[in-house]
Design a protein around this motif. Sequence first.
Motif, PDB file in Angstrom:
ATOM      1  N   HIS A  79      54.965  38.045  35.168  1.00 48.09           N
ATOM      2  CA  HIS A  79      53.748  38.774  34.799  1.00 48.09           C
ATOM      3  C   HIS A  79      52.518  38.196  35.506  1.00 48.09           C
ATOM      4  O   HIS A  79      51.711  38.938  36.085  1.00 48.09           O
ATOM      5  CB  HIS A  79      53.555  38.716  33.286  1.00 48.09           C
ATOM      6  CG  HIS A  79      52.368  39.478  32.800  1.00 48.09           C
ATOM      7  ND1 HIS A  79      52.430  40.793  32.418  1.00 48.09           N
ATOM      8  CD2 HIS A  79      51.074  39.108  32.653  1.00 48.09           C
ATOM      9  CE1 HIS A  79      51.227  41.206  32.059  1.00 48.09           C
ATOM     10  NE2 HIS A  79      50.382  40.186  32.182  1.00 48.09           N
ATOM     11  N   ARG A  80      52.383  36.881  35.471  1.00 49.31           N
ATOM     12  CA  ARG A  80      51.167  36.268  36.014  1.00 49.31           C
ATOM     13  C   ARG A  80      51.147  36.277  37.538  1.00 49.31           C
ATOM     14  O   ARG A  80      50.080  36.389  38.149  1.00 49.31           O
ATOM     15  CB  ARG A  80      51.009  34.858  35.434  1.00 49.31           C
ATOM     16  CG  ARG A  80      50.744  34.916  33.934  1.00 49.31           C
ATOM     17  CD  ARG A  80      50.641  33.552  33.259  1.00 49.31           C
ATOM     18  NE  ARG A  80      50.441  33.722  31.828  1.00 49.31           N
ATOM     19  CZ  ARG A  80      50.391  32.741  30.937  1.00 49.31           C
ATOM     20  NH1 ARG A  80      50.553  31.476  31.357  1.00 49.31           N
ATOM     21  NH2 ARG A  80      50.199  32.992  29.656  1.00 49.31           N
ATOM     22  N   GLU A  83      50.116  39.835  38.365  1.00 51.15           N
ATOM     23  CA  GLU A  83      48.665  39.993  38.206  1.00 51.15           C
ATOM     24  C   GLU A  83      47.923  39.405  39.395  1.00 51.15           C
ATOM     25  O   GLU A  83      46.980  40.013  39.922  1.00 51.15           O
ATOM     26  CB  GLU A  83      48.201  39.295  36.918  1.00 51.15           C
ATOM     27  CG  GLU A  83      48.584  40.021  35.647  1.00 51.15           C
ATOM     28  CD  GLU A  83      47.874  39.471  34.432  1.00 51.15           C
ATOM     29  OE1 GLU A  83      47.727  40.227  33.465  1.00 51.15           O
ATOM     30  OE2 GLU A  83      47.471  38.289  34.450  1.00 51.15           O
ATOM     31  N   TRP A  94      40.242  42.221  37.735  1.00 51.83           N
ATOM     32  CA  TRP A  94      41.006  41.428  36.776  1.00 51.83           C
ATOM     33  C   TRP A  94      41.168  42.102  35.424  1.00 51.83           C
ATOM     34  O   TRP A  94      42.014  41.711  34.630  1.00 51.83           O
ATOM     35  CB  TRP A  94      40.430  40.033  36.649  1.00 51.83           C
ATOM     36  CG  TRP A  94      39.107  39.882  35.959  1.00 51.83           C
ATOM     37  CD1 TRP A  94      38.181  40.855  35.678  1.00 51.83           C
ATOM     38  CD2 TRP A  94      38.563  38.658  35.466  1.00 51.83           C
ATOM     39  NE1 TRP A  94      37.094  40.307  35.055  1.00 51.83           N
ATOM     40  CE2 TRP A  94      37.301  38.962  34.902  1.00 51.83           C
ATOM     41  CE3 TRP A  94      39.001  37.344  35.444  1.00 51.83           C
ATOM     42  CZ2 TRP A  94      36.485  37.994  34.328  1.00 51.83           C
ATOM     43  CZ3 TRP A  94      38.187  36.373  34.867  1.00 51.83           C
ATOM     44  CH2 TRP A  94      36.942  36.702  34.325  1.00 51.83           C
ATOM     45  N   VAL A  97      44.670  44.545  35.781  1.00 53.84           N
ATOM     46  CA  VAL A  97      45.996  44.083  36.180  1.00 53.84           C
ATOM     47  C   VAL A  97      46.999  43.930  35.040  1.00 53.84           C
ATOM     48  O   VAL A  97      48.205  44.009  35.268  1.00 53.84           O
ATOM     49  CB  VAL A  97      45.902  42.739  36.948  1.00 53.84           C
ATOM     50  CG1 VAL A  97      45.171  42.927  38.253  1.00 53.84           C
ATOM     51  CG2 VAL A  97      45.222  41.664  36.104  1.00 53.84           C
ATOM     52  N   HIS A  98      46.524  43.716  33.821  1.00 56.26           N
ATOM     53  CA  HIS A  98      47.470  43.413  32.736  1.00 56.26           C
ATOM     54  C   HIS A  98      48.448  44.558  32.500  1.00 56.26           C
ATOM     55  O   HIS A  98      49.671  44.348  32.510  1.00 56.26           O
ATOM     56  CB  HIS A  98      46.719  43.105  31.442  1.00 56.26           C
ATOM     57  CG  HIS A  98      47.629  42.813  30.281  1.00 56.26           C
ATOM     58  ND1 HIS A  98      48.292  41.615  30.135  1.00 56.26           N
ATOM     59  CD2 HIS A  98      48.018  43.586  29.230  1.00 56.26           C
ATOM     60  CE1 HIS A  98      49.032  41.649  29.043  1.00 56.26           C
ATOM     61  NE2 HIS A  98      48.890  42.842  28.479  1.00 56.26           N
ATOM     62  N   ALA A 101      50.844  45.062  35.471  1.00 56.75           N
ATOM     63  CA  ALA A 101      51.875  44.022  35.520  1.00 56.75           C
ATOM     64  C   ALA A 101      52.902  44.214  34.406  1.00 56.75           C
ATOM     65  O   ALA A 101      54.086  43.928  34.591  1.00 56.75           O
ATOM     66  CB  ALA A 101      51.234  42.631  35.413  1.00 56.75           C
ATOM     67  N   ASP A 126      46.787  32.324  37.311  1.00 56.75           N
ATOM     68  CA  ASP A 126      46.575  33.743  37.594  1.00 56.75           C
ATOM     69  C   ASP A 126      45.076  34.046  37.637  1.00 56.75           C
ATOM     70  O   ASP A 126      44.258  33.134  37.479  1.00 56.75           O
ATOM     71  CB  ASP A 126      47.332  34.599  36.575  1.00 56.75           C
ATOM     72  CG  ASP A 126      46.700  34.609  35.183  1.00 56.75           C
ATOM     73  OD1 ASP A 126      45.595  34.054  34.998  1.00 56.75           O
ATOM     74  OD2 ASP A 126      47.315  35.185  34.277  1.00 56.75           O
ATOM     75  N   ASP A 164      42.329  37.400  28.436  1.00 56.57           N
ATOM     76  CA  ASP A 164      42.469  38.781  28.905  1.00 56.57           C
ATOM     77  C   ASP A 164      42.851  39.726  27.770  1.00 56.57           C
ATOM     78  O   ASP A 164      43.371  40.821  27.998  1.00 56.57           O
ATOM     79  CB  ASP A 164      43.499  38.870  30.035  1.00 56.57           C
ATOM     80  CG  ASP A 164      44.895  38.449  29.598  1.00 56.57           C
ATOM     81  OD1 ASP A 164      45.031  37.958  28.462  1.00 56.57           O
ATOM     82  OD2 ASP A 164      45.832  38.603  30.392  1.00 56.57           O
TER      83      ASP A 164
END
Length: 222
Positions: A79-80, A83, A94, A97-98, A101, A126, A164
Amino acid sequence: MPLSTSNEDYLKTIWNINEWQETPVTSGQLVKTLGLSPSTVSEGVARLSALGLVRHAPYGAVRLTGEGQQEAARMVRAHRLLETGLVQLFGYSWDEVHDEAERLEHAVSDLFIERLDHKLGHPARDPHGDIIPAPNQSEVPRQIPVTLATAEPGTTVHVKRVSDNDSDVLVYLEGAGIVPGIAVTVEKSQSDPQLLAITLGDVHAIIPLAAARAVVTGTADA
């Protein structure tokens, strides 16, 4: 046998919560974080327990087993790195991206993730400042966050991480120039206790205390 998307999401969420608190993860936290009903979470945790990935006593804490930690670290790493790649290679912001991803992490192979890591130059963190687990890592790097909201007036701190959890807060903080690596000086307390006066370089600003709580400037050992 490959894990289901749901099982991977549970494991990643348990790891993420474990990183930033001293106490074990509870089912209630999973309900809140995953946005699921208590009964759905109970069923999900029971599946992970049957697979030997978590230990969970009735109404008790949810703990990753050794194998569960390995699987969770694999998902968090994917995941990271995704991202980071979305920001550095594809120009995502930023706060975007969560979710992207989240969709990609279940589809890409371990080989893709390792080649992405190489392409990015093996980043340690990240875009939000979260630690990217190393290959084959299994231990959760548990730390207790110290936030900008608790900094003493007159002190200068460096931003290490920005939560985040809220994309609107990410947009706000980026617009204010508060990103990992930046130095922030805390000024005198405001008459309004919900506001914080800060200086970034030569720029003075007043930000909501709620936003300052999302900014991690240090850690205490768990």
